[in-house]
Scaffold this motif. Structure first.
Motif, PDB file in Angstrom:
ATOM      1  N   THR A 169     102.097  12.130  70.687  1.00 48.24           N
ATOM      2  CA  THR A 169     100.729  11.809  70.263  1.00 48.24           C
ATOM      3  C   THR A 169     100.816  10.848  69.081  1.00 48.24           C
ATOM      4  O   THR A 169     101.490  11.145  68.100  1.00 48.24           O
ATOM      5  N   LYS A 170     100.169   9.674  69.199  1.00 44.00           N
ATOM      6  CA  LYS A 170     100.375   8.607  68.210  1.00 44.00           C
ATOM      7  C   LYS A 170      99.176   8.435  67.293  1.00 44.00           C
ATOM      8  O   LYS A 170      98.050   8.775  67.646  1.00 44.00           O
ATOM      9  N   GLU A 171      99.437   7.803  66.158  1.00 47.57           N
ATOM     10  CA  GLU A 171      98.341   7.450  65.254  1.00 47.57           C
ATOM     11  C   GLU A 171      98.212   5.929  65.207  1.00 47.57           C
ATOM     12  O   GLU A 171      99.122   5.233  64.786  1.00 47.57           O
ATOM     13  N   GLY A 172      97.074   5.428  65.667  1.00 49.02           N
ATOM     14  CA  GLY A 172      96.865   3.984  65.634  1.00 49.02           C
ATOM     15  C   GLY A 172      95.870   3.563  64.573  1.00 49.02           C
ATOM     16  O   GLY A 172      95.874   2.419  64.133  1.00 49.02           O
ATOM     17  N   CYS A 173      95.000   4.486  64.169  1.00 51.60           N
ATOM     18  CA  CYS A 173      93.983   4.093  63.182  1.00 51.60           C
ATOM     19  C   CYS A 173      93.589   5.236  62.261  1.00 51.60           C
ATOM     20  O   CYS A 173      93.163   5.009  61.141  1.00 51.60           O
ATOM     21  N   GLY A 174      93.695   6.467  62.744  1.00 53.12           N
ATOM     22  CA  GLY A 174      93.306   7.599  61.913  1.00 53.12           C
ATOM     23  C   GLY A 174      91.802   7.719  61.694  1.00 53.12           C
ATOM     24  O   GLY A 174      91.367   8.493  60.845  1.00 53.12           O
ATOM     25  N   GLU A 175      91.032   6.954  62.458  1.00 51.48           N
ATOM     26  CA  GLU A 175      89.582   6.963  62.223  1.00 51.48           C
ATOM     27  C   GLU A 175      88.767   7.117  63.498  1.00 51.48           C
ATOM     28  O   GLU A 175      87.599   6.760  63.506  1.00 51.48           O
ATOM     29  N   GLY A 176      89.416   7.540  64.564  1.00 54.99           N
ATOM     30  CA  GLY A 176      88.648   7.763  65.783  1.00 54.99           C
ATOM     31  C   GLY A 176      88.298   6.509  66.562  1.00 54.99           C
ATOM     32  O   GLY A 176      87.409   6.526  67.407  1.00 54.99           O
ATOM     33  N   GLU A 177      88.995   5.403  66.300  1.00 49.90           N
ATOM     34  CA  GLU A 177      88.630   4.149  66.953  1.00 49.90           C
ATOM     35  C   GLU A 177      89.556   3.738  68.094  1.00 49.90           C
ATOM     36  O   GLU A 177      89.173   2.951  68.946  1.00 49.90           O
ATOM     37  N   CYS A 178      90.812   4.205  68.093  1.00 46.84           N
ATOM     38  CA  CYS A 178      91.778   3.615  69.023  1.00 46.84           C
ATOM     39  C   CYS A 178      92.181   4.517  70.182  1.00 46.84           C
ATOM     40  O   CYS A 178      92.638   4.029  71.213  1.00 46.84           O
ATOM     41  N   GLY A 179      92.087   5.810  70.020  1.00 42.54           N
ATOM     42  CA  GLY A 179      92.445   6.716  71.110  1.00 42.54           C
ATOM     43  C   GLY A 179      93.941   6.944  71.288  1.00 42.54           C
ATOM     44  O   GLY A 179      94.340   7.663  72.200  1.00 42.54           O
ATOM     45  N   ALA A 180      94.777   6.363  70.432  1.00 43.64           N
ATOM     46  CA  ALA A 180      96.225   6.577  70.566  1.00 43.64           C
ATOM     47  C   ALA A 180      96.573   8.046  70.350  1.00 43.64           C
ATOM     48  O   ALA A 180      97.596   8.525  70.812  1.00 43.64           O
ATOM     49  N   CYS A 181      95.705   8.768  69.657  1.00 39.32           N
ATOM     50  CA  CYS A 181      95.954  10.168  69.324  1.00 39.32           C
ATOM     51  C   CYS A 181      95.266  11.118  70.304  1.00 39.32           C
ATOM     52  O   CYS A 181      95.181  12.311  70.033  1.00 39.32           O
ATOM     53  N   SER A 182      94.760  10.580  71.428  1.00 37.16           N
ATOM     54  CA  SER A 182      94.017  11.429  72.367  1.00 37.16           C
ATOM     55  C   SER A 182      94.853  12.595  72.874  1.00 37.16           C
ATOM     56  O   SER A 182      96.006  12.420  73.257  1.00 37.16           O
ATOM     57  N   VAL A 203      89.888  14.403  73.342  1.00 35.86           N
ATOM     58  CA  VAL A 203      89.417  14.255  71.957  1.00 35.86           C
ATOM     59  C   VAL A 203      90.434  13.419  71.179  1.00 35.86           C
ATOM     60  O   VAL A 203      91.596  13.322  71.562  1.00 35.86           O
ATOM     61  N   ASN A 204      89.966  12.838  70.093  1.00 40.42           N
ATOM     62  CA  ASN A 204      90.864  12.130  69.193  1.00 40.42           C
ATOM     63  C   ASN A 204      91.402  13.141  68.191  1.00 40.42           C
ATOM     64  O   ASN A 204      90.664  13.639  67.350  1.00 40.42           O
ATOM     65  N   SER A 205      92.696  13.412  68.278  1.00 42.29           N
ATOM     66  CA  SER A 205      93.244  14.495  67.453  1.00 42.29           C
ATOM     67  C   SER A 205      93.279  14.119  65.976  1.00 42.29           C
ATOM     68  O   SER A 205      93.506  14.971  65.134  1.00 42.29           O
ATOM     69  N   CYS A 206      93.034  12.852  65.648  1.00 40.07           N
ATOM     70  CA  CYS A 206      92.984  12.481  64.225  1.00 40.07           C
ATOM     71  C   CYS A 206      91.665  12.906  63.596  1.00 40.07           C
ATOM     72  O   CYS A 206      91.532  12.905  62.384  1.00 40.07           O
ATOM     73  N   LEU A 207      90.689  13.250  64.430  1.00 42.63           N
ATOM     74  CA  LEU A 207      89.388  13.644  63.903  1.00 42.63           C
ATOM     75  C   LEU A 207      89.147  15.150  64.009  1.00 42.63           C
ATOM     76  O   LEU A 207      88.088  15.637  63.656  1.00 42.63           O
TER      77      LEU A 207
HETATM   78  S1  FES Z   1      94.476   7.480  65.637  1.00 43.37           S
HETATM   79 FE1  FES Z   1      93.050   6.062  66.380  1.00 43.37          FE
HETATM   80  S2  FES Z   1      91.593   7.380  67.259  1.00 43.37           S
HETATM   81 FE2  FES Z   1      92.944   8.744  66.337  1.00 43.37          FE
END
Ligand code: FES
Ligand code: FES
Lengths: 692, 150
Positions: free
Chosen positions: B35-48, B56-60
């Motif tokens: 599970t990756k972090e691309g933005c940490g703000e719910g914008e990229c979905g790398a953490c889905s 869900v976006n696991s960063c949120l």
């Molecule tokens: S890291 Fe980009 S949406 Fe979670």
């Protein structure tokens, strides 16, 4: 395989026992001098390591072309977000707290910061290319036009990052997200005053680069290494998206002016072009970007008289750098729209003018390079036209549809004598278990290097592909094959892999090393900018269909057809992948990717405000691969990585014109700009003067 | 606090502040770095990830929120070393270039196909709209998902 199971390890996925977390503290002014750095005495600093410029053992430079960029600013600040000091702590909470207790005070510069290209007075470099005699060339019709291109962020989905370990011998090992291990290696040696053997650079799995991980990783690596040495333990320096957007290099914005002279029958008489690119606060790779921009500035056309005057200027904005296409998308955008404007003035279809002007076998380019093989302007144009879907009129009254076309070429490999000077090296070795291993510093960043190299070697060795592997991109194991840039990896480095493997064929032990030797048919003069600028060119024709919403100004690219001649598609699925991905990046640049600035700072420094195309915005992309082989490439291959970035933007702007009748001579053509142009045209119509 | 949930079918109990991001708990406590972090703000979905089947976006998401839930990450998609048809299709069709968006993309696609086994291309576009990819232009990702319609 590892990428679909989650097993692939990117930099931030690596678990390193005892590693601390690092952070860069950056300037909050665009121009000035550091007066004082203060550390709040009320904060417990015993668990924090601090590094300033004074801690740099070697030269305080990020070694590249000019050594003008300090690794950490010692006094002078030239842009917002410039690194000033580094901190590291055992955990994130301590790190964040420490960050809040550092204060940097600045002395403002007597001169205000230079924030736009138009205001710039300092020049990094200039280039002049001349062919024939523009001054005395006689034309019936002369058309002049100015084009503007904006900043663009590479936006690889994995942000920049590196982890450094101090070595026993005073050396350092850095593992990171990067395109060019030996660039980083050289930069570390210089800043840390180390010798070859003391520095090891290893590429982790890398989540996209697009040029953005060509020069910037050297900075991240130097910073991580400085922290690791001072802390005496490994340090992770992983950027978050905000820092990555705010501080790392972008595509050079620019202003390009064309003056084109033609006869009444359309014959091209002269092209007089000036290019100004904004390099930002430090030089980085700007001279090389400018060089590629200048050489591609005529577009793929044969013109007897050409004058190109190109200049890169300095501003107090974050440095711009490498980005897929490397200056060519900027200058080709202007060249292609210029064809449209001249055609409009002459009242002929732009397609006809392209056919009349296009470079053919035996023609010479602006630098006087005679094209002797693999010239495909006409072929790609025909193929794209044939594949384009029927134009469908819009069924919504406020939406207009239109179609635009572009024709581009892109030099494969380094410009001029770059490849010769570099002499990239690879090796292929036979291992005792009957398998073969390729040793190269060329990196896989998603574009398929691994598969293509293994396939080239397997074909040349006459063994199945599963008997060939690639050694890790680790400078202690692999030779310097040159950077993974300039669409050179498959063509140049792949060629060396093929040669080495062919020589090893039939042997069960041993190792064959090959270094690039420039064919003696290639001549280039760096001083006069005359000669064979590139070994060969790849060609592409693009057709873009757009929908323009006349109420909101929004532009949607619905279809993108690209016909590409890449010599030989070594792996057709991957070649298509490059064209589709590059094509969509270009769609973003042309329509929605806009960076606004305030006081030299990017306003769109979060992913919520810097918008890239999503699956909903992506057009239907159709790719036609054409193989017009190049005798010097492996199995005939030419470069393909950058070409797809060149064609879409001008085709989209032409399509917007086709749909609405307005010309927007700049990218991105945001909804705001389209709406303004539509309104202005509307006023023009009502006043009886059709504006364009 | 101790948060109890299942991850890829296995029970997990993690000592973490309830406010800690699920993304960090997965990556740092459970070593599930797919599970990756691309933005940490719910914008990229790398953490889905999937929580009870929903993307869900696991960063949120705060760790405390998944108490008692079933979480699926990319590591849970293959069964006994056999790739799921979707993972297989991603490889065959060139849908993973740099691969950093791939875990999130796969989970979003799995959720989409679970809900709608025969999506149209437009439905696939909508289903993946929260997951950014900068490498592929999405075309090959659409191909891979459409190839897995049942
Ligand atoms: S890291 Fe980009 S949406 Fe979670
Ligand atoms: S494959 Fe690189 S971001 Fe999607």
């Amino acid at each position: 395989m590892a990428k679909v199971t989650g097993a692939a390890r990117y930099t931030d996925d690596l678990v390193i026992a005892g590693a601390w977390y690092g952070k860069t503290i950056r300037s909050t002014v665009a121009r000035g001098t550091i007066r004082e750095i203060t550390f709040d005495p009320g904060f417990d600093w015993s668990h924090v390591v601090v590094v300033t410029a004074a801690d740099i053992p070697g030269d305080n430079v990020v070694h590249l072309i000019r050594d003008d960029q300090p690794a950490l600013a010692a006094r002078a600040i030239r842009h917002q977000g410039e690194p000033i000091l580094l901190i590291a702590a055992p955990d994130r909470a301590t790190l964040q707290a420490a960050e809040r207790h550092v204060r940097v005070a600045y002395e403002p510069d007597p001169e205000p910061p230079v924030l736009t290209l138009d205001a710039a007075t300092e020049t990094y470099t200039t280039i002049e290319i001349a062919k024939g005699d523009v001054a005395s060339a006689k034309a019936d019709v002369v058309v002049e036009r100015t084009f503007r291109v904006g900043l663009q962020e590479q936006l690889y989905i994995e942000p920049q990052g590196a982890i450094a370990y101090p070595g026993k011998d005073g050396g350092v090992t850095v593992i990171g997200s990067l395109q060019c291990p030996y660039y980083v290696h050289r930069a570390l040696k210089r800043a840390l005053k180390l010798i070859d053997q003391q520095v090891v650079v290893i590429q982790a799995e890398t989540g996209g680069g697009f040029g953005g991980k060509e020069e910037y990783p050297s900075i991240v690596a130097i910073h991580a290494a400085l922290l690791a040495r001072k802390a005496g333990r490994p340090v992770r320096l992983i950027y978050d998206r905000h820092e990555d957007l705010a501080a790392t290099t972008k595509r050079h914005p620019g202003v390009i002016r064309h003056r084109t002279g033609v006869k009444r029958d359309g014959t091209l008489i002269f092209q007089d072009i000036t290019i100004v690119l904004d390099g930002g606060g430090y030089c980085t790779l700007t001279p090389v970007v400018l060089s590629r921009a200048a050489i591609h500035a005529t577009g793929p056309y044969a013109c007897p008289n050409v004058r190109i005057r190109a200049r890169a200027v300095a501003t107090n904005t974050p440095p711009n750098g490498a980005f897929r296409g490397f200056g060519a998308p900027q200058s080709l955008f202007a060249a292609e729209l210029m064809v449209e404007h001249v055609a409009e003035r002459l009242g002929v279809p732009s397609l006809d003018l392209r056919r009349q002007w296009m470079l053919r076998l035996g023609d010479t380019t602006a630098t006087g390079q005679k094209l002797t093989e693999s010239v495909s302007a006409d072929v790609v144009l025909d193929a794209a036209l044939k594949a384009a879907p029927a134009v469908r009129p819009s069924d919504r009254p406020t939406v207009r549809r239109g179609r635009g076309l572009s024709l581009v070429f892109h030099g494969s490999g380094f410009t001029g004598s770059g490849e010769k000077k570099l002499g990239g090296t690879v090796a292929v070795e036979a291992l005792p278990d009957g398998t073969f291993r390729i040793l190269t510093a060329s990196t896989e960043i998603g574009q398929g290097t691994k598969t293509i190299f293994c396939q080239l070697a397997a074909d040349a060795l006459g063994v199945p592909i599963d008997r060939v592997t690639l050694a890790p991109q680790d400078t202690s194991l692999v030779p310097d094959s040159g950077p993974t840039v300039a669409s050179r990896t498959a063509m140049i480095v792949g060629g060396l892999v093929q040669q080495a493997a062919a020589e090893l064929k039939g042997r069960r032990v041993g190792k064959v090393e090959k270094s690039y030797i420039q064919p003696d048919t290639i001549h280039w003069d760096d001083q006069t900018y005359r000669g064979d600028a590139y070994p060969v060119y790849a060609w592409a024709a693009t057709i873009a269909d757009v929908e323009v919403d006349t109420v909101t100004g929004e532009v949607r690219v619905t279809d993108l057809v690209t016909a590409v001649d890449c010599g030989k598609a070594l792996h057709p699925v991957m070649a298509e992948g490059q064209i589709e991905g590059g094509g969509l990046q270009a769609v973003g640049w042309a329509t929605i990717e806009e960076i606004k600035m305030q006081d030299g700072r990017y306003l769109n420094d979060r992913l919520a405000t810097y918008i890239i195309p999503t699956s909903l915005d992506a057009p239907r992309i159709r790719t036609i691969l054409i193989e017009n082989p190049y005798s010097g490439g492996p199995q005939g291959a030419k470069g393909i990585g950058e070409l797809p970035m060149d064609g879409p933007a001008p085709a989209i702007i032409a399509a917007i014109h086709d749909a609405t009748g307005v010309w927007i001579d700049e990218v991105p053509a945001t909804a705001e700009k389209v709406l303004t142009a539509l309104r202005n045209a509307d006023c023009g119509l009502r006043n009886g003067t059709v504006g364009s | 606090m101790i948060v109890r949930f299942t991850v890829n079918g296995e029970k997990a109990a993690v000592e973490a502040p309830g406010s800690r991001r699920l993304l960090d708990v997965l990556r740092e406590e459970l070593a599930l770095t797919g599970t990756k972090e691309g933005c940490g703000e719910g914008e990229c979905g790398a953490c889905s990830v999937l929580i009870d089947g929903e993307v869900v976006n696991s960063c949120l998401v705060a760790a405390g929120q998944v108490e008692g839930s079933a979480v699926t990450t990319v590591e849970g998609l293959a069964t006994d070393g056999t790739l799921s048809p979707l993972q297989q299709a991603f490889i065959e069709r060139g849908a993973a270039q740099c691969g950093i968006c791939t875990p999130g993309m796969l989970l979003a696609a799995h959720a989409l196909l679970a809900e709608n086994p025969r999506p149209s291309e437009d439905e696939v576009r909508v289903g993946l709209a929260g997951n950014l990819c900068r490498c592929t232009g999405y075309t090959k990702i659409f191909d891979a998902v459409l190839a897995c319609r049942t």
